[in-house]
Write a protein that holds these residues in place. Structure first.
Motif, PDB file in Angstrom:
ATOM      1  N   ALA A   1       1.015  -1.036   0.227  1.00  0.00           N
ATOM      2  CA  ALA A   1       0.284   0.271  -0.272  1.00  0.00           C
ATOM      3  C   ALA A   1       1.042   1.289   0.138  1.00  0.00           C
ATOM      4  O   ALA A   1       0.754   2.171  -0.213  1.00  0.00           O
ATOM      5  N   ARG A   2       1.845   1.415   0.404  1.00  0.00           N
ATOM      6  CA  ARG A   2       3.206   2.384   0.928  1.00  0.00           C
ATOM      7  C   ARG A   2       3.565   2.493  -0.850  1.00  0.00           C
ATOM      8  O   ARG A   2       3.570   3.441  -1.010  1.00  0.00           O
ATOM      9  N   ALA A   3       4.134   1.628  -0.962  1.00  0.00           N
ATOM     10  CA  ALA A   3       4.133   1.473  -2.581  1.00  0.00           C
ATOM     11  C   ALA A   3       3.246   2.404  -3.908  1.00  0.00           C
ATOM     12  O   ALA A   3       3.971   3.472  -4.476  1.00  0.00           O
ATOM     13  N   ALA A   4       2.071   1.653  -3.514  1.00  0.00           N
ATOM     14  CA  ALA A   4       1.206   2.123  -4.489  1.00  0.00           C
ATOM     15  C   ALA A   4       0.997   3.488  -4.277  1.00  0.00           C
ATOM     16  O   ALA A   4       0.629   4.943  -4.870  1.00  0.00           O
ATOM     17  N   MET A   5       1.001   3.977  -2.432  1.00  0.00           N
ATOM     18  CA  MET A   5       1.474   5.980  -2.586  1.00  0.00           C
ATOM     19  C   MET A   5       2.089   6.003  -3.628  1.00  0.00           C
ATOM     20  O   MET A   5       1.760   7.506  -3.084  1.00  0.00           O
ATOM     21  N   GLN A   6       3.257   5.699  -3.356  1.00  0.00           N
ATOM     22  CA  GLN A   6       4.279   6.581  -3.210  1.00  0.00           C
ATOM     23  C   GLN A   6       3.655   6.486  -4.763  1.00  0.00           C
ATOM     24  O   GLN A   6       4.609   7.714  -5.190  1.00  0.00           O
ATOM     25  N   GLU A   7       4.220   5.955  -5.701  1.00  0.00           N
ATOM     26  CA  GLU A   7       3.511   6.035  -7.156  1.00  0.00           C
ATOM     27  C   GLU A   7       2.397   6.403  -7.247  1.00  0.00           C
ATOM     28  O   GLU A   7       2.790   7.627  -8.433  1.00  0.00           O
ATOM     29  N   ARG A   8       1.573   6.595  -6.873  1.00  0.00           N
ATOM     30  CA  ARG A   8       0.283   7.810  -7.248  1.00  0.00           C
ATOM     31  C   ARG A   8       0.865   9.255  -6.559  1.00  0.00           C
ATOM     32  O   ARG A   8       0.913  10.240  -7.123  1.00  0.00           O
ATOM     33  N   HIS A   9       1.667   9.326  -5.360  1.00  0.00           N
ATOM     34  CA  HIS A   9       2.556  11.137  -5.559  1.00  0.00           C
ATOM     35  C   HIS A   9       3.009  10.942  -6.338  1.00  0.00           C
ATOM     36  O   HIS A   9       3.083  12.356  -6.938  1.00  0.00           O
TER      37      HIS A   9
END
Length: 111
Positions: A55-63
């Motif tokens: 979830a953190r990696a996905a959040m970073q990608e969205r950011h």
């Protein structure tokens, strides 16, 4: 007592826990040995470290995608302002200073 050995104490055990909230917020915290975890807020759930990292990696990608989008929009706006300033008869240096545009001039007649 002189000559007595000090008691050997091991460092307190710790446990890292992970929470994912329904709004996408992520939390990671460390519990000291024997400490009970806090109650979960409404809409939150315990997750594994792997789920947290995913979830953190996905959040970073969205950011990163949002930042890139904002940067592209800002660059396009600067270029549009630069072109408009040139079309209005301003010198290239003035158009660059006022618009913030630092890219190339593609049409030699723009100078």
């Amino acid at each position: 007592m002189p000559g007595a050995r000090p008691e050997h104490t091991s460092p307190p055990q710790t446990e890292t826990r992970y929470i994912l909230h329904e709004d996408g917020a992520l939390f990671r915290f460390t519990l000291q040995g024997g400490t009970e975890p806090p109650p979960l807020p409404d809409g939150a759930q315990w997750v594994t470290q792997a789920a947290y990292e995913e979830a953190r990696a996905a959040m970073q990608e969205r950011h990163e995608a949002q930042v890139a989008g904002r940067q592209a929009a800002e660059a396009a706006t600067q270029r549009a302002h630069f072109d408009a300033l040139l079309a209005a008869g301003n010198a290239e240096a003035t158009a660059r200073a006022l618009s913030g545009y630092a890219g190339p001039v593609t049409d030699p007649s723009d100078r």
